[in-house]
Design an enzyme around this catalytic site. Structure first.
Site, short mmCIF file in Angstrom:
data_model
loop_
_atom_site.label_atom_id
_atom_site.label_comp_id
_atom_site.label_asym_id
_atom_site.label_seq_id
_atom_site.Cartn_x
_atom_site.Cartn_y
_atom_site.Cartn_z
N THR A 83 0.81 -1.22 0.00
CA THR A 83 0.00 0.00 0.00
C THR A 83 0.84 1.27 0.00
OG1 THR A 83 -1.85 -1.09 1.09
CG2 THR A 83 -1.73 1.30 1.30
N HIS A 311 -8.05 -9.02 2.47
CA HIS A 311 -7.10 -9.73 3.32
C HIS A 311 -7.81 -10.77 4.18
CE1 HIS A 311 -3.12 -8.08 2.71
NE2 HIS A 311 -3.60 -6.85 2.69
#
Length: 552
Positions: A83, A311
């Site tokens: 990220t 996730h």
């Protein structure tokens, strides 16, 4: 009699182009957009656009694609695909090798501890009593397109970043931003840091007083559509899906009020987190009068919830599909507001992602597709024993992280062990472990250059004083198991298409409808915006403008 008519004809013909030009100018797009809006969807795979296409509305993702220009073969050109590096690369127009955000965190040899990509202990939280606001872009060492816009307009442009994640807001907003805001799970509010301001603006305080997070967490998570219609996903309750804390099975409906606990952090893992982000973006545009001034403004927004959901549940889960169907509705609301508030012709929008995500190895193995997870703890222990046998007993390894090995240079020197030889021995040894395809030493990266392939991606992600001594490349279908033999949901970070292939759609100001399958990279976004705005590209840019592919 003919002369007057000839004169009239000449005058009409002479005036014709002028009249046409006036009409054209009246209807043409302004010379520059009034507002640039960058939309990043955290962990959005390219194929999600089309896997869920049949259930999207006409006004969200479909509107962007059908009325905009889509680059269908857009990728990240470095590893690791995380990220922090993703958001930094989008806005700097370059890779971690230049902008320095080599991971969400990395080992700092100077301090002897891990450092978080947006960490800044010199600033304080604004809007909360927690430490969640001790953040800034200080660790990013190149400028962003948002920085360059501020410089080009003598700081008249307004630049605002917003996201549930601090790094999804701070890194895109850049160093010179007016503000960056992110979510604090301790109090359910949007906060910032003293890097930007001493106190929250009145409009942010008013937004926080609406207590939307509390409202969203008071409702169960049910599917938007009847659950039997989610035919693009696996059935509910699969062994590869994770559960919320306190939940026995990963199934709908999810009892959010009974699971929320004492904080507001659960909002991050719900589609409602996207809704809060959308509502905050609308308030930012209205309250800050973005796009209403004499120069171009910039809003950098990032939807973080898809990453948390992915996730936990994996890309083949009903939860992920439901998250994207609801995000589509949020995008539709946001685009409708922007059109009504500013007009499509005045706003330049791009939508992309900070990385994609892998299929869960358990899911793949069910279909006899090779896959697996590495175990860094076992690898480190075995490697340490091997190095002790070969070079003498010592603590040669400092850290295993980001598919990298950090070696203790001081110990190597004291033991009179050649560092290059130590790196090469580590690189050779780790290749015997399942899932490791290749390994590169820091010395090789410093002395060589790869123009294409895996070597290029490793090189683009390597920064000498922040990266490790050995970089490992995982086989396709494999990812880091973080010390566990098997993990739930999914992860990302590798050099393969399921982690690198992400959408890139342009929409609005001077953007024609169309698509291209030319190979493009995420680092091409910032120089494209710079070319459109006719300003300097970010100072570390290595990407290229894409305007030539979008000619009408």
């Amino acid at each position: 009699m003919k002369a007057p008519w000839l004169l009239i004809m000449v005058l009409l013909l002479g005036a014709g182009p002028g009249i046409a030009q006036k009409r054209k100018s009246k209807n043409a797009a302004p010379e520059k957009p009034k507002l640039v809006i960058g939309i990043v969807v955290d962990q959005m795979r390219y194929d999600y656009l089309y896997r869920f296409w049949g259930k999207f509305t006409n006004d969200g993702f479909k509107r962007l694609v059908n009325q905009g220009f889509s680059f269908q073969n857009n990728h990240y050109n470095y590893v690791p695909t995380y990220t922090g590096p993703g958001h930094a690369s989008i806005y700097t127009g370059t890779t971690p090798a230049v902008h320095g955000i080599i991971g969400n965190d990395w080992y700092n040899r100077t301090t002897g501890r891990n450092i978080y990509c947006a960490e800044d202990l010199s600033v304080k939280t604004v809007g909360s009593t927690s430490k969640a606001g001790e953040m800034s872009p200080v660790n990013m060492i190149s400028s962003t397109i948002t920085d360059e816009l501020k410089l080009a307009t003598n700081h008249k442009s307004k630049v605002i970043g917003l996201s549930l994640k601090d790094r999804g807001s701070i890194l895109p907003a850049g160093h010179a931003a007016n503000a960056a805001y992110w979510f604090d799970g301790s109090n359910g509010s949007m906060i910032t840091s003293t890097f930007y301001m001493a106190q929250l603006p009145a409009w942010v305080q008013a937004f926080n007083n609406r207590k939307l997070a509390d409202q969203y967490l008071s409702q169960p998570w049910t599917t938007l559509l009847p659950i039997e219609q989610y035919t693009e996903s696996d059935t509910d309750d699969q062994p590869y899906e994770g559960t919320f804390a306190g939940e026995k099975k990963p199934v709908f409906p999810h009892d959010i009020p009974g699971l929320r606990g004492k904080t507001f952090d659960l909002l991050r893992s719900l589609p409602a987190g996207n809704t809060l982000t959308k509502e905050f973006a609308i308030e930012a545009i209205k309250a800050e009068n973005l796009g209403k001034g004499t120069v171009t403004d910039f809003l950098a927004m990032s939807f973080s919830s898809p990453d948390y959901v992915g996730h936990q549940f994996g890309p083949n889960s009903i939860e992920v599909e439901d998250t994207y169907l609801r995000l589509d509705r949020d995008l539709a609301d946001f685009l409708k507001f922007v059109d009504n508030h500013l007009g499509k012709e005045n706003v330049l929008v791009f939508l992309t992602a900070d990385h994609a995500g892998a299929n869960n190895p358990t899911y793949l193995k069910n279909y006899r597709i090779p896959a697996g997870t590495t175990n860094g703890a076992i690898m480190r222990d075995s490697l340490a024993k091997h190095l002790n046998q070969k070079f003498g007993k010592a603590d040669y390894i400092i850290k295993f992280m980001n598919q990298q090995i950090y070696l203790n240079h001081e110990v190597a020197e004291s033991k009179k062990v050649n560092l290059v030889e130590l790196q090469e021995e580590c690189a050779r040894f780790v290749q015997r472990f399942p899932g490791i395809m290749r390994s590169f030493t820091a010395d090789a990266l410093m002395r060589s250059h790869w123009a294409t392939g895996i070597g290029m991606m490793i090189e683009n992600g390597y920064m000498p004083y922040r990266s490790g001594d050995v970089m490992m490349v995982l086989q396709p279908g494999w990812y880091d198991g973080y010390g566990r033999a098997e993990i739930k949901g999914t992860s990302h970070g590798t050099a393969w298409g399921y982690d690198t292939h992400i959408p890139l759609v342009w929409y609005g100001w001077r953007v024609p409808q169309g698509e291209s399958y030319v190979r493009t990279n995420i680092i091409d976004i910032a120089p494209s915006i710079a070319a459109w705005l006719k300003i300097q590209e970010p100072n570390g840019t290595t990407g290229k403008p894409l305007l030539e592919y979008m000619q009408k």
